[in-house]
Motif scaffolding. Sequence first.
Motif, PDB file in Angstrom:
ATOM      1  N   ALA A 117      52.942 124.254 -32.161  1.00  0.00           N
ATOM      2  CA  ALA A 117      51.288 123.838 -32.314  1.00  0.00           C
ATOM      3  C   ALA A 117      51.186 122.460 -32.531  1.00  0.00           C
ATOM      4  CB  ALA A 117      50.742 124.710 -33.159  1.00  0.00           C
ATOM      5  N   PHE A 118      51.982 121.924 -33.707  1.00  0.00           N
ATOM      6  CA  PHE A 118      51.567 120.697 -34.118  1.00  0.00           C
ATOM      7  C   PHE A 118      52.176 119.797 -33.031  1.00  0.00           C
ATOM      8  CE2 PHE A 118      51.339 117.329 -36.869  1.00  0.00           C
ATOM      9  CZ  PHE A 118      52.335 116.274 -36.968  1.00  0.00           C
ATOM     10  N   LEU A 120      52.327 120.241 -30.100  1.00  0.00           N
ATOM     11  CA  LEU A 120      51.351 119.995 -28.673  1.00  0.00           C
ATOM     12  C   LEU A 120      50.153 119.172 -29.070  1.00  0.00           C
ATOM     13  CD1 LEU A 120      51.161 123.665 -27.068  1.00  0.00           C
ATOM     14  CD2 LEU A 120      52.007 121.485 -26.150  1.00  0.00           C
ATOM     15  N   ASP A 121      49.737 119.422 -30.179  1.00  0.00           N
ATOM     16  CA  ASP A 121      48.507 118.637 -30.871  1.00  0.00           C
ATOM     17  C   ASP A 121      48.797 116.982 -30.687  1.00  0.00           C
ATOM     18  OD1 ASP A 121      47.236 120.610 -31.411  1.00  0.00           O
ATOM     19  OD2 ASP A 121      47.402 120.772 -33.430  1.00  0.00           O
ATOM     20  N   THR A 122      50.093 116.615 -31.334  1.00  0.00           N
ATOM     21  CA  THR A 122      50.379 115.018 -31.314  1.00  0.00           C
ATOM     22  C   THR A 122      50.373 114.735 -29.854  1.00  0.00           C
ATOM     23  OG1 THR A 122      52.524 116.105 -31.425  1.00  0.00           O
ATOM     24  CG2 THR A 122      51.616 114.871 -33.231  1.00  0.00           C
ATOM     25  N   LEU A 124      48.869 115.938 -27.273  1.00  0.00           N
ATOM     26  CA  LEU A 124      47.374 115.874 -26.527  1.00  0.00           C
ATOM     27  C   LEU A 124      46.698 114.374 -27.210  1.00  0.00           C
ATOM     28  CD1 LEU A 124      46.386 119.617 -26.616  1.00  0.00           C
ATOM     29  CD2 LEU A 124      47.020 117.918 -24.414  1.00  0.00           C
ATOM     30  N   ARG A 125      47.102 114.190 -28.440  1.00  0.00           N
ATOM     31  CA  ARG A 125      46.264 113.349 -29.013  1.00  0.00           C
ATOM     32  C   ARG A 125      46.920 111.928 -28.351  1.00  0.00           C
ATOM     33  NH1 ARG A 125      47.796 113.140 -34.454  1.00  0.00           N
ATOM     34  NH2 ARG A 125      47.394 115.465 -34.278  1.00  0.00           N
TER      35      ARG A 125
END
Lengths: 128, 65
Positions: A117-118, A120-122, A124-125
């Motif tokens: 999850a982390f 993916l977040d980075t 996307l950011r």
Amino acid sequence: MDMVQVIGIGITAVLLILVVRRSHPELAVQITIVVAGIVFFLVLDKLRMIIELFTEMAKRAGIGEMYLIILLKIIGISYLVEFGAQVCRDAGEGAIASKIELAGKVMILVMAVPIIAFALDTILRLMP
Amino acid sequence: MELDLLFKIAGVGILISVIHMALKQAGKEDMAHLCTLAAFALVLLWIVQLLGRLFRTVQDVFRLS
């Protein structure tokens, strides 16, 4: 604790198993379990030092403590799964060994979810 | 470390095979099987203690739970 001791334990255990297997095959499996446990104990002492070094380096490098802990848990689970599955396969029970490995894979996947999850977040950011 | 456990188990195994043969000669087949079962249980007890300690150490080293 040097390599010679591990090899010595292994060879003596194999000879003892050959003696015992003719009359009592179930005791032979028990000797295998005991030897696996003893060698595991010897390895764990060394591993403890390595892990403390890694945690200390990670702290200095500023990597999140949580991710290292998850990584350690995954390594621990894979160690245990390999221990159990190999003993079962050695005793001739391939099916039980594969069930243990399946459970181990699921547990590792469950633990890896936060990291995925982390990541993916980075990503996307970073996207524009 | 627990090397003596390894030799204790082998000793029990050899002893039991001798007892098994002796009891079989004496005609007490069922007693022989009971002795084998007792030896199996005793060795299992030692092994469970060793595995318990091993898994507690693994949990401690890898902060598993």
